[in-house]
Design an enzyme around this catalytic site. Sequence first.
Site, PDB file in Angstrom:
ATOM      1  N   SER A  91       0.841  -1.185   0.000  1.00  0.00           N
ATOM      2  CA  SER A  91       0.000   0.000   0.000  1.00  0.00           C
ATOM      3  C   SER A  91       0.889   1.254   0.000  1.00  0.00           C
ATOM      4  O   SER A  91       1.688   1.423  -0.907  1.00  0.00           O
ATOM      5  CB  SER A  91      -0.974  -0.041   1.183  1.00  0.00           C
ATOM      6  OG  SER A  91      -2.079   0.823   0.994  1.00  0.00           O
ATOM      7  N   HIS A 142      -7.692  -6.103   0.285  1.00  0.00           N
ATOM      8  CA  HIS A 142      -6.512  -5.251   0.377  1.00  0.00           C
ATOM      9  C   HIS A 142      -5.429  -5.870   1.262  1.00  0.00           C
ATOM     10  O   HIS A 142      -4.239  -5.791   0.942  1.00  0.00           O
ATOM     11  CB  HIS A 142      -6.922  -3.882   0.925  1.00  0.00           C
ATOM     12  CG  HIS A 142      -5.846  -2.851   0.822  1.00  0.00           C
ATOM     13  ND1 HIS A 142      -5.351  -2.417  -0.381  1.00  0.00           N
ATOM     14  CD2 HIS A 142      -5.153  -2.166   1.781  1.00  0.00           C
ATOM     15  CE1 HIS A 142      -4.403  -1.509  -0.177  1.00  0.00           C
ATOM     16  NE2 HIS A 142      -4.266  -1.344   1.116  1.00  0.00           N
TER      17      HIS A 142
END
Length: 261
Positions: free
Chosen positions: A94, A230
């Site tokens: 990320s 995610h």
Amino acid sequence: MTFGRSPFLRPRPVDDPAVRLFAFHHAGGSSAVYYPFVRHLPADWDLLLLDLPGRGRRAARPQHDDMADVVATAVADVLPWVEDGTPFVLFGHSMGAVVALETARTLEGLGRHPRWTGVSGRVAPLHPGVGPVPLHTLDDPDLLDVMLSLGGMPERVTEATDFLDRFLRTVRADLKAVDNYRPDPARSPLCSPLTVFGGTQDAWAPASAMHLWRRETRGRFAQKFFPGGHFYFLDAGFPALAGQVTGQVESCLDVVDAQVA
């Protein structure tokens, strides 16, 4: 190699490692997210997990909300560990994917070449991104809803007011750095190999868009996807991710060794 108070968490220090793996955490996160990696990596790898200012081992340090400052800090932290010639590699998830990429780029400019860089859970730098507005501009309730929907943090965090306030300040500053990150489209790509990782159900880093990372390297490029969103790698996903990271790195080392031979 020893230093004073280190910004790195080293779960299993290795004095003469075959590889040093530097890992960079996500927005609002800390080095602790990668601790389980150590159980699934080769025994002769030294795992160095960086805490950026404002959390973990650097909780008392004011954090950065500009990516240039984040990367400058990461480069300064990594540099002393790459001077002895030990092969080193970088990985980030990320926000950490951006930190890993730009740290690798800066290190190459200084003549310290990583053997491999891995990026995870983040669209390519020149991708327009997802979401209608920059996340750091959301109000606290909406920002918290987004963070909870992504996973990676327990819902009971909302019960600890002091911790929640600190977390939201931390994640907002991190996200501001990411949201305002504008790399120069004309900058040189990496020389080192690059592997992209992601979750097949990650709406914030869609698998269909991850091929755009290809333009970030002149070296070998690969994509690896796993079931999940995610934070696809948490809990039971760590062994699979660690196995792929190990395989990707070892294949790069084999190529270098073959060229030398």
